[in-house]
Design a protein around this motif. Sequence first.
Motif, mmCIF file in Angstrom:
data_model
loop_
_atom_site.group_PDB
_atom_site.id
_atom_site.type_symbol
_atom_site.label_atom_id
_atom_site.label_comp_id
_atom_site.label_asym_id
_atom_site.label_seq_id
_atom_site.Cartn_x
_atom_site.Cartn_y
_atom_site.Cartn_z
ATOM 1 N N PRO A 24 41.925 36.598 47.049
ATOM 2 C CA PRO A 24 42.429 38.105 46.780
ATOM 3 C C PRO A 24 43.502 38.278 47.769
ATOM 4 C CG PRO A 24 39.958 37.959 47.008
ATOM 5 C CD PRO A 24 40.479 36.419 47.076
ATOM 6 N N LEU A 81 41.390 29.510 41.975
ATOM 7 C CA LEU A 81 42.047 31.162 41.889
ATOM 8 C C LEU A 81 42.543 31.140 43.182
ATOM 9 C CD1 LEU A 81 39.102 33.078 40.174
ATOM 10 C CD2 LEU A 81 41.310 32.417 39.182
ATOM 11 N N PRO A 82 43.825 31.885 43.338
ATOM 12 C CA PRO A 82 44.375 32.175 44.554
ATOM 13 C C PRO A 82 43.358 33.183 45.347
ATOM 14 C CG PRO A 82 45.428 33.280 42.746
ATOM 15 C CD PRO A 82 44.554 32.270 42.039
ATOM 16 N N PHE A 113 33.930 43.292 46.251
ATOM 17 C CA PHE A 113 34.285 41.952 47.065
ATOM 18 C C PHE A 113 34.523 42.483 48.730
ATOM 19 C CE2 PHE A 113 36.057 41.183 42.817
ATOM 20 C CZ PHE A 113 34.968 40.466 42.384
ATOM 21 N N MET A 162 38.349 38.849 28.273
ATOM 22 C CA MET A 162 37.221 39.000 29.761
ATOM 23 C C MET A 162 36.011 39.969 29.570
ATOM 24 S SD MET A 162 40.528 39.326 31.828
ATOM 25 C CE MET A 162 41.557 39.706 30.621
ATOM 26 N N PHE A 168 42.785 44.073 38.132
ATOM 27 C CA PHE A 168 43.018 42.407 37.928
ATOM 28 C C PHE A 168 44.517 42.419 38.554
ATOM 29 C CE2 PHE A 168 39.926 43.414 34.869
ATOM 30 C CZ PHE A 168 39.168 42.391 34.806
ATOM 31 N N ILE A 228 45.933 35.620 35.196
ATOM 32 C CA ILE A 228 45.150 36.641 35.243
ATOM 33 C C ILE A 228 44.290 36.389 36.349
ATOM 34 C CG2 ILE A 228 43.674 38.248 33.982
ATOM 35 C CD1 ILE A 228 45.140 37.412 31.583
ATOM 36 N N VAL A 229 43.938 37.394 37.446
ATOM 37 C CA VAL A 229 43.050 37.001 38.393
ATOM 38 C C VAL A 229 42.149 38.129 38.663
ATOM 39 C CG1 VAL A 229 42.441 36.313 40.859
ATOM 40 C CG2 VAL A 229 44.487 35.286 39.539
ATOM 41 N N PRO A 230 40.940 38.095 38.438
ATOM 42 C CA PRO A 230 40.313 39.549 38.909
ATOM 43 C C PRO A 230 40.355 39.719 40.350
ATOM 44 C CG PRO A 230 38.777 37.782 38.152
ATOM 45 C CD PRO A 230 39.940 37.210 37.986
ATOM 46 N N VAL A 231 40.595 40.788 40.965
ATOM 47 C CA VAL A 231 40.931 40.825 42.156
ATOM 48 C C VAL A 231 39.624 41.932 43.011
ATOM 49 C CG1 VAL A 231 43.153 40.068 42.629
ATOM 50 C CG2 VAL A 231 42.713 42.517 42.118
ATOM 51 N N GLN A 280 37.755 47.816 37.148
ATOM 52 C CA GLN A 280 38.134 46.448 37.837
ATOM 53 C C GLN A 280 39.418 46.475 37.971
ATOM 54 O OE1 GLN A 280 36.242 43.914 35.242
ATOM 55 N NE2 GLN A 280 34.209 44.254 36.211
ATOM 56 N N PRO A 311 37.396 27.425 38.422
ATOM 57 C CA PRO A 311 38.954 27.295 38.415
ATOM 58 C C PRO A 311 39.615 27.741 39.675
ATOM 59 C CG PRO A 311 37.924 29.464 37.359
ATOM 60 C CD PRO A 311 36.773 28.720 37.636
ATOM 61 N N ARG A 338 33.929 35.799 41.363
ATOM 62 C CA ARG A 338 35.262 35.943 41.033
ATOM 63 C C ARG A 338 35.547 34.558 40.064
ATOM 64 N NH1 ARG A 338 40.020 36.472 43.190
ATOM 65 N NH2 ARG A 338 39.712 34.946 44.612
ATOM 66 N N LYS A 394 43.395 35.970 26.443
ATOM 67 C CA LYS A 394 42.330 35.823 27.203
ATOM 68 C C LYS A 394 41.244 36.921 27.026
ATOM 69 C CE LYS A 394 42.036 33.063 30.984
ATOM 70 N NZ LYS A 394 42.448 31.935 30.453
ATOM 71 N N MET A 416 34.131 34.616 36.995
ATOM 72 C CA MET A 416 34.381 35.674 35.979
ATOM 73 C C MET A 416 35.532 34.926 34.877
ATOM 74 S SD MET A 416 34.488 39.003 37.969
ATOM 75 C CE MET A 416 35.349 40.067 37.219
ATOM 76 N N MET A 417 36.291 34.093 35.423
ATOM 77 C CA MET A 417 37.390 33.518 34.839
ATOM 78 C C MET A 417 37.029 32.494 34.056
ATOM 79 S SD MET A 417 39.375 35.806 35.117
ATOM 80 C CE MET A 417 40.799 35.006 34.108
#
Lengths: 780, 681
Positions: free
Chosen positions: A415, A412-413, B575, A692, A724, A738-741, A722, A410, B634, A690, B637-638
Amino acid sequence: MAPSAIDRKRKSVPAEHNETLETDIESEAEFGDGLLEGILSQSESEDSDEESNAEEESDEEEPELDALEALDSDEIPSEDSGSESEEPIGGLVKSNGTKTAVVALREKPLPDEEEEKPNYTVTTDANGGERYVYEEIDPVYDSDDSDAPITTNTIGDIPLSFYDSYPHIGYDINGKKIMRPAKGEALDALLDSIDIPKGWTGLTDPATGKPLNLSQDELEILRRIQTNEMPEEGYDPYPATVEYFTGIEEIMPLSAAPEPKRRFLPSKHEAKRVMKIVRAIREGRIMPYRPPGERQEEEEETHYDIWQDEVPRPDHIMNIPAPKIAPPGYDLSYNPPPEYLPTKAEKQAWETADPEDREKEYLPTSYGSLRKVPGYEKFINERFERSLDLYLAPRVRKNRLNIDPASLLPKLPRPEELKPFPTVCSTLFRGHEGRVRSLAIDPSGVWLASGGDDGTVRVWELLTGKQIWSAKIGDDEGVNVVRWRPGRDAVILSAAAGEDVYLLVPPIVDPETDAASRELLDKGFGHATNATQALTANGARKEPVAKWARPGSRLEDEGVLIKITLRTTVKVISWHRRGDFFSTVSPTAQKSAVAIHTLSKHLTQIPFRRLPGIAQTVQFHPSRPLFFVATQRTIRSYDLQKQELVKIIQPGARWISSFDIHPGGDNLIVGSYDRRLLWHDLDLSTRPYKTMRFHQKAIRAVKYHKGGFPLFADASDDGSLQIFHGKVVSDMMENAQIVPVKVLKGHRVKSNLGVLDIDWHPREPWCVSAGADGTCRLWC
Amino acid sequence: MGRIKKKGTAGQAKNFITRTQAVRKLQISLPDFRKLCIWKGIYPREPRSKKKASKSSSASTTFYYTKDIQYLLHEPLLQKFREQKTLEKKISKALGRGDAHDASRLERNASRPEKTGRTKYTLDHVIRERYPTFIDALRDLDDCLSMLFLFANLPSTDTVPAKMIARCERLCLEFEHYLIVSNSLRKSFLSIKGIYYQATIQGQDILWLVPYRFNQRVTGDVDFRIMGTFVEFYQTLLGFVNFRLYTSVGLVYPPKFDKVRDDQGAELGAFSLEGNGVGAIEQPKQITNGENSKPDPKLQAEIDKLMSQLNQPEKEAEQEPQTSQTLAEGDEEEQPTDTIDKFEPAAPGGDILLQPSYSATDPSTLFSNFTFFLSRETPRQPLEFILKAFGCKRIGWDAVLGDGAYTHNELDPSITHQVVDRPPIQVDPEAAEQIEDNQTAQKLAPGSRVPGRIYVQPQWIWDSVNDEELKRPDLYGPGAQLPPHLSPFVKKVRGQYDPSAPLNEQDREDEELEADSDMEEDISGEDDMAVQQPKLLTAMEVDATAEGMDIAGSEDDESEEADVVNNEDDDFGGFSEAEDEDEDETADSALQRQRELEAELTGVALEDKVANPKADAKKKAAKRAKEEDEELERAKMMMSRKKRKILEKMVYSNKKKDGEAEALRAKRRKIEKSGKGAPRA
């Protein structure tokens, strides 16, 4: 037949031995008489016995004697027959005869002899006429039984060698020793060897030790068999048939039925069959006769254009064509590039591996020159495997994704674009002994309150990590939860240890605020006493669900102002946004698990008489009069004004540990002990939007940032937090992004517990975490 | 509410049938069922859900498609099997009665294919059914040819009758004759298993494998009854295919077969082809089963070509038309016009368009001007076939190789090429002269050569054929160490190792770097290896390494420090972020400052910062890799679990392939360094 079998066995002994045997037998045969003489002197009965024996022997030994001699020799038995007493003995001896066949054959001629010799005497009767007086017929037991083996063996089924050291072999019926047939001397042997008697076989009967010779009749039978005649004399193989039915018409027939029609009419069925064949022959369908040679010739297969009128036909939808064999690669070459040749280690690994485990069924080899290439050993096997695959291997259509794996990821932007979010541990709060169970940052964002297993509540300066104030409220129980009252007008800290909930005013603020806080807490004492207590059914005062009281002077001095005692251990405190109500959860309580306390009235209410499942945690909605209660599996939201159930949210987790409501009020995150973090969009569905699963261990706490940053965090037993980025868009059509950061690691895992609680700073993108290792950390 | 659906009446439960059920339904024995399956091309399926397909509780077996079995019920062969069965029963009954005459009469009717190689039934209708068009048959010819060529080379046993072998051999030779006449053989490859051939007939690529001429080792675990069933079918198929092919080029099928010459070992020469007077049949268009069945071979070829072009650098793409060979040339061949304008890019940067192209050499003319002579030790059959298929008309060989040669005389002046496969023998000149004196016309002294002719090893022919150009014969001279023989069937894929391309073209960017550093570590003690390095590296890199060696120690420390920092960071943050770089940079600058101070103290002018560019590059690469890793983590994960599994599988297989390629490159690098690699063509 037994004897013949023995004969065969005998014949297999070496020739040398045979010859010695021969001589022995010859001498024995000759010495039958000599032996007789020796014995005669001994006794009468024995004598006769031996005599008959001797007779037999002589019979066997001299089959060549012509008829006259035979007559002579037979005189003795006839004499014997005369003496009545001796007869049975002789018969018995006969029945014990050495060899069945021999004896049986020898018995045959006896009737012949009897024919020649009248078995009657002619006397004159009273009238003077002739009278034939016949001899009495002797009905000897099995006298005419030629099949039963008549054996003269008296020693039973034991080897003859047992008697080697004795002069005799066995005993007769009278218990007398049967003497061993005499062995001849060398001269006699020589004499005998000159003329071999007819019927001589050169064998010794193993049972009796006597020589085994064939009689005249036996020889005759053998001759007949040899010349392909019937073995039995006088047998007519083709006797004239005696007709059972005759062609002669009887005068009185057995049946009077008239002759059936079929006897004189030709069969229609047969005619049909014949006509069928005839027609076939006429039409040339069958050939009446075809020479067999022609058959071989005509079979040259004919070829024609089978695809002359080919019509394309689309493949059946279920048809799966067999995959083609993969074309050979570079390493299959007889002279491959040197980098394809296996190293020594690879070669050895290939050789030691099981043939099934090998990645390739061949080992790349360089032969250098075409003439050195040997035949490939497994050629037939591989082709056979291929044909097995073609018809035996189940086929299945597999879609091979021929895409770049990166395209699956996907977008993702980065971080960096989502900053700010906490990244490093900036402050460490040490001081608690044992686990830190809970922590909270006060609404002004200056202080951090924490409570731990050591029973103390501590207040720290958030930025410096300095402990400002501490109070020990739980004597033997740890502090399970600490929460600040929301609102800036007063500074009130609530903490729960055991069944007690304490309301504290830590002496850290300016005196005005301090006084305001104290006043706020004390205001309700009047209400509490005035409150009408519910009556039970029998009219007695019902025990109040909670007791609001002063905690005692020691604690009061420290700033602990109110102690609320409930029935069971309190695990969760949750404040209403206005700061007048707070709710507590004591999961072990049955009915009174959830309690709502009114601060201004010192009033405790139990809103639920019964809950489906064990209550875990509760939350007030941030803007609307809704109340969320989480049980093990579901979260229920109640309208407090209408007092009704609004919605049941089903995250699908096994055991919810905590949840939090987004400040916007439409989204929810749920953490569960089965390692899942679930995001619910309340407008969308009761099911999670979602799911996770990024933690290795249970999730203990989840929290949204309440101060404007689109962040949320969870804390897990694996010692990590974590962070997010969870942006909720006001547009209804768009889903939350939703983005894990960030994964924050720092807490040590102690006895399977990692991070126990988490809280966000009210304004900054900072968060604090409480660890089982006795520390709190500020991440920013 | 609708009717309650009964279980097992629809869907997978109905679509699939187990083998036992199928056999029972057809009422035949298992061997007969096997035969039917082989001939009719019926194979087991893997149902999507085995549980739904199997009605029994036991974990099941093989499943057949129910419709397949239903079609089998109307199969005429089934009736033949039944007739055969009843006949066998009658014979055994007659024998049991002791009626020998009757038994022998019945026996005459019985077909004994294992003895006579001939059956009562024909498989014609099956072939028509399985291959509705000729193209379909050609598409399925791979296994057929491999099997028949194998059987043509088998010794006859009681399970493999001699007649069957003879027939296989004839069919194979007839097919070879067609390939020779039509020049449709394209590629061939000498492998350790045998010789692979690829022909293109009507746009279909047919690849088959012919064993080397040795006695095949027959092991016990091979069931020749099964193979025989296949062969029976394939024989019929190839017979019809041959007929069609022969008539399409205007020849009579079957060709005349000379038994006498065949007995003398003429093989291909035992057949004499003759025209049928009609001439070649024009195939107006190929009838195929539509586009859905398979990707168009032409299109595929073009795609392949495009891929290979993309892989090659720009400048090579310009001279592409000479070297590339396309599979699509078949249809153009028939046109007599030769001129196709070539579009060459005037300026770089434009898109490369596909151009219709001729290969430089027509396969029918590659060897057409030569006369070959095959020495005694060379394999005559494959050489004869491949040479003839590529246009050679005159092939002579030693008399021991059999009949059918253009000449048996080694000294024939018309011979231009001689194929030898023996090591060169050193003969002292006197002896050679002596021998020359009394030599016969046919014999030549060992080790001596006839002047004016080219001596090559057999591989020259194969390499020339595969590259469609005559290779340099001096590389393939007798006794020479041959260049590696490469498979022409491998498609060049980006990222895969290509042994024909130079090493530095296909390396990953930093691979050489890594390899070098590894090497450095290996040989840090030895100085002489350092001298060799310039061979591989470009000038700039050489400088860098030379400088780098001096300060390697300090650099290492630094990188270690950086590592430590990284590790610490790892402890509390999964990260990486900007801080990492900052820290590194600050560490760098601190070091720089320290150095400056030291320089000031000692009074020596500090030379420009000679930060080891290579180490820098390495560090940067490591950092980049790490960042990428984290990014990937990362993103993963999604993903949904299903997608993640797919991704992991793909990544795994890609990594495996890359690893293999890398291992090969490393090996080659090593070999090249040691300088003992064979010459590359």
